[in-house]
Write a protein that holds these residues in place. Sequence first.
Motif, mmCIF file in Angstrom:
data_model
loop_
_atom_site.group_PDB
_atom_site.id
_atom_site.type_symbol
_atom_site.label_atom_id
_atom_site.label_comp_id
_atom_site.label_asym_id
_atom_site.label_seq_id
_atom_site.Cartn_x
_atom_site.Cartn_y
_atom_site.Cartn_z
ATOM 1 N N LEU A 5 -9.046 51.618 -14.306
ATOM 2 C CA LEU A 5 -9.715 51.993 -15.554
ATOM 3 C C LEU A 5 -10.888 51.058 -15.783
ATOM 4 C CD1 LEU A 5 -6.644 52.271 -17.986
ATOM 5 C CD2 LEU A 5 -7.906 54.167 -16.987
ATOM 6 N N THR A 6 -12.011 51.610 -16.200
ATOM 7 C CA THR A 6 -13.116 50.753 -16.617
ATOM 8 C C THR A 6 -12.705 50.048 -17.902
ATOM 9 O OG1 THR A 6 -14.162 52.427 -18.017
ATOM 10 C CG2 THR A 6 -14.820 52.377 -15.675
ATOM 11 N N LYS A 7 -13.463 49.054 -18.295
ATOM 12 C CA LYS A 7 -13.163 48.342 -19.538
ATOM 13 C C LYS A 7 -13.191 49.323 -20.706
ATOM 14 C CE LYS A 7 -15.103 44.291 -20.058
ATOM 15 N NZ LYS A 7 -15.958 43.149 -20.418
ATOM 16 N N GLU A 8 -14.200 50.182 -20.732
ATOM 17 C CA GLU A 8 -14.312 51.153 -21.825
ATOM 18 C C GLU A 8 -13.123 52.114 -21.836
ATOM 19 O OE1 GLU A 8 -17.178 54.771 -22.456
ATOM 20 O OE2 GLU A 8 -18.180 52.948 -23.189
ATOM 21 N N GLN A 9 -12.716 52.605 -20.653
ATOM 22 C CA GLN A 9 -11.563 53.509 -20.578
ATOM 23 C C GLN A 9 -10.293 52.821 -21.068
ATOM 24 O OE1 GLN A 9 -11.923 54.361 -16.398
ATOM 25 N NE2 GLN A 9 -12.669 56.448 -16.764
ATOM 26 N N PHE A 10 -10.133 51.549 -20.695
ATOM 27 C CA PHE A 10 -8.955 50.796 -21.120
ATOM 28 C C PHE A 10 -8.927 50.628 -22.637
ATOM 29 C CE2 PHE A 10 -7.193 46.499 -22.080
ATOM 30 C CZ PHE A 10 -5.852 46.857 -21.992
ATOM 31 N N VAL A 11 -10.064 50.246 -23.215
ATOM 32 C CA VAL A 11 -10.126 50.055 -24.669
ATOM 33 C C VAL A 11 -9.896 51.385 -25.379
ATOM 34 C CG1 VAL A 11 -11.646 49.408 -26.585
ATOM 35 C CG2 VAL A 11 -11.553 47.979 -24.536
ATOM 36 N N GLU A 12 -10.474 52.456 -24.845
ATOM 37 C CA GLU A 12 -10.279 53.780 -25.450
ATOM 38 C C GLU A 12 -8.810 54.184 -25.403
ATOM 39 O OE1 GLU A 12 -11.420 58.344 -24.373
ATOM 40 O OE2 GLU A 12 -13.024 56.877 -24.182
ATOM 41 N N ARG A 13 -8.179 54.015 -24.233
ATOM 42 C CA ARG A 13 -6.760 54.372 -24.083
ATOM 43 C C ARG A 13 -5.902 53.537 -25.032
ATOM 44 N NH1 ARG A 13 -3.248 52.804 -18.867
ATOM 45 N NH2 ARG A 13 -3.306 50.846 -19.994
ATOM 46 N N SER A 14 -6.173 52.247 -25.094
ATOM 47 C CA SER A 14 -5.398 51.354 -25.955
ATOM 48 C C SER A 14 -5.579 51.724 -27.422
ATOM 49 C CB SER A 14 -5.816 49.901 -25.724
ATOM 50 O OG SER A 14 -5.556 49.527 -24.392
ATOM 51 N N SER A 15 -6.812 52.018 -27.821
ATOM 52 C CA SER A 15 -7.086 52.416 -29.202
ATOM 53 C C SER A 15 -6.305 53.671 -29.557
ATOM 54 C CB SER A 15 -8.576 52.666 -29.412
ATOM 55 O OG SER A 15 -9.316 51.504 -29.190
ATOM 56 N N ARG A 16 -6.345 54.628 -28.660
ATOM 57 C CA ARG A 16 -5.628 55.893 -28.896
ATOM 58 C C ARG A 16 -4.120 55.628 -29.045
ATOM 59 N NH1 ARG A 16 -7.539 60.598 -28.411
ATOM 60 N NH2 ARG A 16 -9.247 59.948 -27.084
ATOM 61 N N GLN A 17 -3.563 54.799 -28.150
ATOM 62 C CA GLN A 17 -2.129 54.496 -28.211
ATOM 63 C C GLN A 17 -1.759 53.778 -29.510
ATOM 64 O OE1 GLN A 17 -1.778 52.299 -24.519
ATOM 65 N NE2 GLN A 17 -1.083 54.097 -23.384
ATOM 66 N N MET A 18 -2.631 52.861 -29.951
ATOM 67 C CA MET A 18 -2.348 52.134 -31.190
ATOM 68 C C MET A 18 -2.394 53.063 -32.398
ATOM 69 S SD MET A 18 -4.090 48.411 -30.785
ATOM 70 C CE MET A 18 -5.514 48.880 -29.848
ATOM 71 N N VAL A 19 -3.399 53.927 -32.438
ATOM 72 C CA VAL A 19 -3.499 54.867 -33.565
ATOM 73 C C VAL A 19 -2.288 55.788 -33.570
ATOM 74 C CG1 VAL A 19 -4.802 56.828 -34.487
ATOM 75 C CG2 VAL A 19 -6.001 54.742 -33.777
ATOM 76 N N GLU A 20 -1.914 56.311 -32.403
ATOM 77 C CA GLU A 20 -0.746 57.188 -32.329
ATOM 78 C C GLU A 20 0.520 56.464 -32.772
ATOM 79 O OE1 GLU A 20 -0.873 58.604 -28.292
ATOM 80 O OE2 GLU A 20 -2.479 60.044 -28.738
ATOM 81 N N ALA A 21 0.665 55.187 -32.370
ATOM 82 C CA ALA A 21 1.841 54.410 -32.774
ATOM 83 C C ALA A 21 1.841 54.175 -34.280
ATOM 84 C CB ALA A 21 1.867 53.070 -32.026
ATOM 85 N N MET A 22 0.672 53.868 -34.844
ATOM 86 C CA MET A 22 0.602 53.645 -36.292
ATOM 87 C C MET A 22 0.921 54.921 -37.053
ATOM 88 S SD MET A 22 -2.537 51.010 -36.793
ATOM 89 C CE MET A 22 -2.178 50.809 -38.527
ATOM 90 N N LEU A 23 0.422 56.055 -36.549
ATOM 91 C CA LEU A 23 0.718 57.322 -37.216
ATOM 92 C C LEU A 23 2.213 57.639 -37.134
ATOM 93 C CD1 LEU A 23 -2.343 59.479 -36.118
ATOM 94 C CD2 LEU A 23 -1.864 58.543 -38.403
ATOM 95 N N GLU A 24 2.803 57.345 -35.988
ATOM 96 C CA GLU A 24 4.240 57.584 -35.829
ATOM 97 C C GLU A 24 5.051 56.646 -36.729
ATOM 98 O OE1 GLU A 24 7.532 57.095 -32.327
ATOM 99 O OE2 GLU A 24 5.639 58.065 -31.779
ATOM 100 N N ASP A 25 4.621 55.375 -36.792
ATOM 101 C CA ASP A 25 5.364 54.383 -37.569
ATOM 102 C C ASP A 25 5.144 54.516 -39.073
ATOM 103 O OD1 ASP A 25 6.268 53.351 -35.185
ATOM 104 O OD2 ASP A 25 4.951 51.597 -35.212
#
Length: 144
Positions: A89-109
Amino acid sequence: MPRRWTPYDRMSRKEDNSLHKLLGELEVELMEHMWQLGQATVRDVTTRVHQVRPVAYTTVMTVMAHLAEKGLLKRTPIDKKTHLYTVALTKEQFVERSSRQMVEAMLEDFGDLALVTFLEAVDQVGPEQMKRLRNRLKDLKSKA
């Protein structure tokens, strides 16, 4: 009773480099080298890190294996002892993936409370930044 660590603790750190909120210090350092190189062996990366500070070969080997498990690197055997690591993953892809996972986790939590908080943040955005955000959203949708 000791305080329990949560995934949100790391996010509240005051860091100059936001990658430190996503990865450990050595992980960030190794990934910075890998993003520059594209692909390398553990020996290649250890040699580069040694130019700045001492680090054990086995430590670099272990951390790079963990980065492969996390999906940031791909690991290909060259021979019985050596692996070639390639950036997955490029740095941008990694940050994008991580951001998406964090938002999804916050929405779930936190559900609606998280959404309300996001909407409050959007209300604070100026017109120029809002235009950039809409363009970025359009770009993301066109990639999907």
